[in-house]
Design a protein around this motif. Structure first.
Motif, PDB file in Angstrom:
ATOM      1  N   LEU A  15     -30.086   9.454  38.833  1.00 48.28           N
ATOM      2  CA  LEU A  15     -29.583   8.903  40.034  1.00 48.28           C
ATOM      3  C   LEU A  15     -30.408   7.294  40.610  1.00 48.28           C
ATOM      4  O   LEU A  15     -29.736   6.532  40.698  1.00 48.28           O
ATOM      5  CB  LEU A  15     -29.372   9.791  41.160  1.00 48.28           C
ATOM      6  N   LEU A  16     -31.594   7.602  40.710  1.00 42.84           N
ATOM      7  CA  LEU A  16     -32.400   6.452  41.074  1.00 42.84           C
ATOM      8  C   LEU A  16     -32.392   5.365  40.127  1.00 42.84           C
ATOM      9  O   LEU A  16     -32.252   3.997  40.331  1.00 42.84           O
ATOM     10  CB  LEU A  16     -33.817   6.740  41.355  1.00 42.84           C
ATOM     11  N   LEU A  19     -28.992   3.777  40.514  1.00 44.11           N
ATOM     12  CA  LEU A  19     -28.947   2.757  41.731  1.00 44.11           C
ATOM     13  C   LEU A  19     -29.471   1.658  41.339  1.00 44.11           C
ATOM     14  O   LEU A  19     -29.380   0.420  41.691  1.00 44.11           O
ATOM     15  CB  LEU A  19     -29.622   3.468  42.969  1.00 44.11           C
ATOM     16  N   CYS A  22     -27.433  -0.764  39.542  1.00 38.20           N
ATOM     17  CA  CYS A  22     -26.409  -1.374  40.045  1.00 38.20           C
ATOM     18  C   CYS A  22     -27.124  -2.411  41.334  1.00 38.20           C
ATOM     19  O   CYS A  22     -26.639  -3.336  41.067  1.00 38.20           O
ATOM     20  CB  CYS A  22     -25.935   0.006  40.957  1.00 38.20           C
ATOM     21  N   TYR A  23     -28.302  -2.142  41.492  1.00 36.31           N
ATOM     22  CA  TYR A  23     -28.837  -3.388  42.287  1.00 36.31           C
ATOM     23  C   TYR A  23     -29.211  -4.699  41.569  1.00 36.31           C
ATOM     24  O   TYR A  23     -28.880  -5.835  41.872  1.00 36.31           O
ATOM     25  CB  TYR A  23     -30.256  -2.843  43.033  1.00 36.31           C
TER      26      TYR A  23
END
Length: 232
Positions: A15-16, A19, A22-23
């Motif tokens: 998940l990290l 993320l 995505c960033y």
């Protein structure tokens, strides 16, 4: 029980990772947009405004975008000469400059010199907060690579010239020219440009100490070498 713990651990890491991707995609999208559209602010400008408004709720930044062609070539040369002499040739990082800064800081026992290029400075100013974190330099490097891959040198330099801090709440070449000399950025003389370039490492201090000996000495040095600077 052990299998369940590992399963949740990997899910969290996954998940990290998503993320983080995505960033990075969000940053890349902004950079791509800014190839043809001008930024209206930056992370550093937003931070400075918050600090200023904590003391004076009515405080505002002095900032006005001006196109590259309408900025004095003297200022462009002065900044290249003082901040990043190899700007037009490197791909985001000046490894020789970084090595020299490291050796100088090691000899002094403290940080007295930086090896950041104009591209690195822009990456930091556009996206990163002023807070120092363990991953900040790594993120700065990633953003620098994105800037160099997506934008040409002239566009990187144009945005840098328009977002760099030049005093207490003063951002960009146009605001700086009007704040210090009551003229437009296109009218800056060689000496005025050299002085503005000399202010870059500590602009808020020099805003209130305009006759500081160090500022005058550095202005003379920049003035003597800026004609040899290559600009995009």
């Amino acid at each position: 029980m052990k299998k369940t713990w590992w399963s949740w651990t990997w899910r969290i890491f996954a998940l990290l990772f998503v993320l983080m991707l995505c960033y990075q995609a969000w940053i890349a999208a902004h950079i791509a947009w800014w190839v043809n559209h001008n930024p209206t602010t930056s992370a550093f400008m937003d931070d400075r405004l918050l600090i200023m408004q904590s003391k004076d709720p009515k405080a505002k930044l002095q900032y006005k975008w001006v196109n590259y062609k309408n900025i004095s070539s003297h200022l462009k040369r002065a900044l290249i000469a003082s901040e990043d002499a190899k700007f037009v040739d490197h791909e985001g990082f000046d490894w020789e400059g970084i090595q020299k800064a490291y050796e100088k800081n090691k000899a002094r026992g403290k940080i007295v010199a930086g090896g950041s290029t104009i591209s690195q400075q822009l990456a930091k100013n556009l996206f990163l907060s002023t807070r120092r974190t363990p991953w900040r330099k790594g993120e700065e490097a990633i953003i620098t690579l994105m800037l160099e891959a997506i934008m040409d040198k002239e566009r990187i330099f144009e945005i840098y010239l328009n977002t760099i801090e030049w005093g207490n709440g003063v951002f960009g070449a146009e605001a700086a020219a009007r704040h210090y000399y009551q003229i437009s950025a296109s009218q800056l003389s060689a000496e005025q440009a050299a002085r503005l370039a000399a202010m870059v490492p500590n602009p808020r201090y020099y805003d209130s100490h305009r006759e500081a000996r160090g500022l005058l000495r550095k202005t003379e040095i920049i003035l003597s070498i800026m004609d040899n600077a290559d600009i995009p």
